[in-house]
Design an enzyme around this catalytic site. Structure first.
Site, PDB file in Angstrom:
ATOM      1  N   CYS A 122     -51.676   8.334 -17.090  1.00  0.00           N
ATOM      2  CA  CYS A 122     -52.039   7.249 -16.172  1.00  0.00           C
ATOM      3  C   CYS A 122     -52.825   7.804 -14.975  1.00  0.00           C
ATOM      4  O   CYS A 122     -53.441   8.877 -15.059  1.00  0.00           O
ATOM      5  CB  CYS A 122     -50.788   6.504 -15.720  1.00  0.00           C
ATOM      6  SG  CYS A 122     -51.113   4.910 -14.938  1.00  0.00           S
ATOM      7  N   ASP A 191     -43.051   5.171 -10.182  1.00  0.00           N
ATOM      8  CA  ASP A 191     -43.043   3.882  -9.485  1.00  0.00           C
ATOM      9  C   ASP A 191     -41.701   3.633  -8.849  1.00  0.00           C
ATOM     10  O   ASP A 191     -41.616   2.971  -7.821  1.00  0.00           O
ATOM     11  CB  ASP A 191     -43.408   2.758 -10.468  1.00  0.00           C
ATOM     12  CG  ASP A 191     -44.884   2.803 -10.771  1.00  0.00           C
ATOM     13  OD1 ASP A 191     -45.663   2.250 -10.002  1.00  0.00           O
ATOM     14  OD2 ASP A 191     -45.264   3.477 -11.742  1.00  0.00           O
TER      15      ASP A 191
HETATM   16  C1  RUB Z   1     -49.603   3.350 -11.972  1.00  0.00           C
HETATM   17  C2  RUB Z   1     -48.533   4.345 -12.257  1.00  0.00           C
HETATM   18  C3  RUB Z   1     -48.497   5.562 -11.404  1.00  0.00           C
HETATM   19  C4  RUB Z   1     -47.477   5.359 -10.296  1.00  0.00           C
HETATM   20  C5  RUB Z   1     -47.568   6.441  -9.245  1.00  0.00           C
HETATM   21  O1  RUB Z   1     -49.444   2.142 -12.702  1.00  0.00           O
HETATM   22  O2  RUB Z   1     -47.669   4.155 -13.091  1.00  0.00           O
HETATM   23  O3  RUB Z   1     -48.103   6.676 -12.141  1.00  0.00           O
HETATM   24  O4  RUB Z   1     -47.681   4.105  -9.673  1.00  0.00           O
HETATM   25  O5  RUB Z   1     -48.786   6.349  -8.553  1.00  0.00           O
HETATM   26  P1  RUB Z   1     -50.402   0.888 -12.371  1.00  0.00           P
HETATM   27  P2  RUB Z   1     -48.923   6.922  -7.066  1.00  0.00           P
HETATM   28  O6  RUB Z   1     -51.809   1.342 -12.587  1.00  0.00           O
HETATM   29  O7  RUB Z   1     -49.954  -0.170 -13.319  1.00  0.00           O
HETATM   30  O8  RUB Z   1     -50.133   0.487 -10.926  1.00  0.00           O
HETATM   31  O9  RUB Z   1     -48.584   8.375  -7.149  1.00  0.00           O
HETATM   32  O10 RUB Z   1     -50.361   6.668  -6.703  1.00  0.00           O
HETATM   33  O11 RUB Z   1     -47.945   6.178  -6.213  1.00  0.00           O
END
Ligand code: RUB
Length: 299
Positions: A122, A191
């Site tokens: 991701c 998340d």
């Molecule tokens: C994004 C996702 C990321 C986490 C962490 O999913 O799963 O791994 O949110 O991101 P989506 P960060 O694209 O559905 O929001 O480290 O930027 O908080």
């Protein structure tokens, strides 16, 4: 702002939280409320709208709790003074969040050496910040990233890595098992962190954790501790956002059932360590660390 979060114009837990804090601040600055009570009511409404935008976002909820909490615990009753309070607590929150991310990058980048192959999934701004730090520290490493169906956030990661000059390989999600053997470590974002020390992240993360274990590749999660969801302490499961069927197949036969969960739980047994602002900690000590560092989250 809530619409942008819901439509994924703004995505990733950190960006969502930052935008929500700015939205609250903006709502406060443009208030028409004449009394402290009316102002508090407006903030409450803004909070409800933002909370509903995406359900699996405890960092956003904790951020809003911190910012609005400054008004709730204040003795002031002049609206202008309360607006200033919102602005200063928003600014304080964002500054601390930035510090946490820098600290995570400082700690985590030490796990990357010349020649290391990092596997990620991701797009996590926390992961890419860590990799940026490693790259600017003149380390030559390689990144393998999954494309991350259905919305291909892995392409964002791949682009960012290429812009940094990091050798990057993009794979389809289902090629994980055959490619993970090449990796020295897996680093993914989060998340949500739960009371049991489990982690919620983008769908596909749990399968990667399983395959990393099979291939004996250490699996790390990078996360600000404020992604801890206090509701999980009281027995609630972290709710997992179900997204629209059109993300998977636009024009699919109507009677076809399409299930599109955005996130999933990775059990703590598969996680070597959580790289957070307090260092690398075992997943089962997340709760104690949050209690020590951010007691207000549990109130
Ligand atoms: C994004 C996702 C990321 C986490 C962490 O999913 O799963 O791994 O949110 O991101 P989506 P960060 O694209 O559905 O929001 O480290 O930027 O908080």
């Amino acid at each position: 702002m809530a619409d942008k979060i819901r439509n994924l114009e703004i995505r990733g837990a950190r960006n969502v939280a930052i935008s929500a804090v700015k939205a609250i601040e903006n709502a406060a600055t443009h208030t028409k409320a004449k009394t402290a009570e009316a102002f508090a009511e407006e903030l409450l409404q803004a909070k409800e709208v933002l909370y509903a935008a995406r359900p699996t976002e405890p960092l956003m909820r904790n951020a809003i709790k911190w910012v609005i909490g400054s008004v709730e615990s204040s003795q002031k009753d002049e609206v202008k003074a309360l607006v200033r309070l919102i602005s200063s607590s928003a600014c304080e929150f964002l500054t601390n969040l930035e510090r946490s991310r820098d600290r995570i990058a400082e700690v985590g980048s030490k796990r990357i050496n010349n020649g290391t192959v990092v596997f990620t999934h991701c797009h996590s701004s926390t992961v890419t910040h860590l990799l940026t730090k490693a790259s600017k520290g003149m380390k030559t490493f390689r990144v393998i990233c999954t494309e991350t169906r259905p919305l291909f956030q892995g392409r964002v990661t791949a682009r960012e890595m290429l812009e940094l000059g990091v050798e990057t390989t993009l794979i389809i999600d289902s090629a994980t098992r055959c490619c993970i053997k090449q990796a020295d470590l897996v680093i993914v974002g989060a998340d949500a962190l739960t009371a049991e020390g489990n982690v919620v992240n983008k769908i596909g993360t749990a399968a990667i954790a399983l395959l990393a274990q099979e291939a004996r590749v250490p699996f790390y999660v990078v996360s600000e501790l404020l992604k801890f969801d206090p509701a999980t302490l009281c027995g609630h499961y972290e709710s997992i956002e179900e997204r629209g069927r059109f993300e998977i197949w636009r024009g699919a036969p109507e009677n076809l059932v399409i299930h599109n969960p955005a996130f999933e739980v990775v059990r703590r047994d598969f996680i070597h360590g959580i790289i957070c602002e307090e260092g690398i900690i075992p997943p089962h000590s997340v709760y104690e660390t949050v209690v020590r560092k951010y007691p207000w989250v549990l109130m």
